[in-house]
Write an enzyme that holds these catalytic residues in place. Structure first.
Site, short mmCIF file in Angstrom:
data_model
loop_
_atom_site.label_atom_id
_atom_site.label_comp_id
_atom_site.label_asym_id
_atom_site.label_seq_id
_atom_site.Cartn_x
_atom_site.Cartn_y
_atom_site.Cartn_z
N HIS A 197 -6.31 -7.13 -0.61
CA HIS A 197 -5.42 -6.07 -0.44
C HIS A 197 -4.31 -6.20 0.71
O HIS A 197 -3.34 -5.98 0.73
CB HIS A 197 -6.27 -4.73 -0.35
N ASP B 267 -7.41 -8.23 -5.09
CA ASP B 267 -7.19 -6.82 -4.85
C ASP B 267 -7.70 -6.21 -5.87
O ASP B 267 -7.44 -6.14 -7.01
CB ASP B 267 -5.86 -6.47 -4.41
N ASP C 138 0.68 -1.19 -0.03
CA ASP C 138 0.09 -0.09 -0.20
C ASP C 138 1.05 1.18 -0.09
O ASP C 138 1.79 1.32 -0.76
CB ASP C 138 -0.85 -0.09 1.18
#
Length: 286
Positions: free
Chosen positions: A267, A238, A109
């Site tokens: 994710h 994701d 991320d």
């Protein structure tokens, strides 16, 4: 401000360590011995996200997992902007403070661009790169940019600050990873107040605001880190960083890239497939 929450040692069996950066007090863990590996989380998580990975690797690596300012147990300093550039500068200070050399970086991320920004400036000290469900180039998909625009509106900013929206709905909601009540509380209780959540509120805006930094990283990562051994561990379910868009970009950026597809992971890959990640890192960087 500092956070009073004390992690359960049964879930987070690590010694807390602290670094007084130029911007504020940073919490991190430093477990095990061997080649160092720095773990960088994104939003709205903290080093707790890496707990299973650290436990799985600390018998053979020195595992350093940091809480970025505004996240986890780190300080929420007045005057700090919580931008990706500022977070990367603080991470670089920690890397220098620990005198890390020959280290691996893992980023997921926002931890990807934060970690890569810090390491491109220290490329001669980097052994290799591990990336999972992230991007270090301008984020163009309409859905991502719409999310940024919506979450940057005044009503949604208020919900992030007052209702802990990003934690409660994106991480702990029905599309998030399967967590016990105690694990969920470890994400929830490190963001206990409106004042504590200022860093969370900045992150959606950065999808668009950090474009100049991401444009720079899109050039610098292949130029300065592209010949390093690299590993992608990717959650194939994701919807934020879709594999069909991201993996070709990674393959074009690193000449020595290995890809491990995590077919059931979404994710938050460290929650969905920690054992696969541990195995992939150990195999790629023996």
């Amino acid at each position: 401000m500092m956070i009073d929450f004390v992690p359960d040692p049964g879930l987070y069996p690590f010694t807390s360590r602290w670094f007084d950066s130029s911007a504020g007090r940073v919490h991190y863990v430093d477990e095990g011995s061997g080649p160092p590996i720095v773990f960088c989380h994104g939003s709205p998580t903290w080093s707790f996200l890496y707990r299973h990975v650290v436990k799985g690797l600390r018998d053979r690596y020195r595992c350093i997992a940091v809480d970025h300012l505004g996240f986890g147990l780190s300080e929420r300093p007045a005057g700090f902007g919580y931008t990706i550039a500022e977070q990367a500068a603080v991470l670089g200070e920690l890397i220098d403070h620990l005198r890390l050399d020959g280290f691996l970086l893992m980023g997921q991320d926002w931890g990807g661009p934060i970690g890569l920004r810090a390491t491109t400036a220290r490329a001669d000290r980097v052994r290799g790169v591990v990336l999972g469900n992230t991007a270090f180039w301008p984020i163009e998909p309409p859905a991502n940019r719409a999310f940024s625009a919506i979450m940057s509106t005044r009503p949604m900013q208020r919900r992030i600050l007052e209702k802990n929206l990003l934690v409660e709905k994106l991480l702990l909601g029905r599309t998030g990873p399967a967590l016990t009540a105690a694990e969920a509380d470890h994400y929830r209780l490190v963001q206990p107040t409106k004042e504590a959540r200022r860093g969370l509120a900045v992150m959606p805006r950065e999808i668009r605001a950090a474009r100049p930094l991401l444009e720079e990283l899109a050039r610098e990562v292949p130029a300065r880190l592209g010949d390093k051994p690299a590993l992608a561990v990717w959650g194939m379910r994701d919807v934020v960083f879709r594999p069909e868009a991201c993996l070709p970009r990674l393959r074009s950026s690193f000449t020595e890239l290995s890809v491990v597809e995590l077919h059931r992971a979404k994710h938050f890959i460290q929650e969905d497939a920690p054992d696969r990640i541990v195995d992939a890192i150990a195999r790629r960087f023996p």
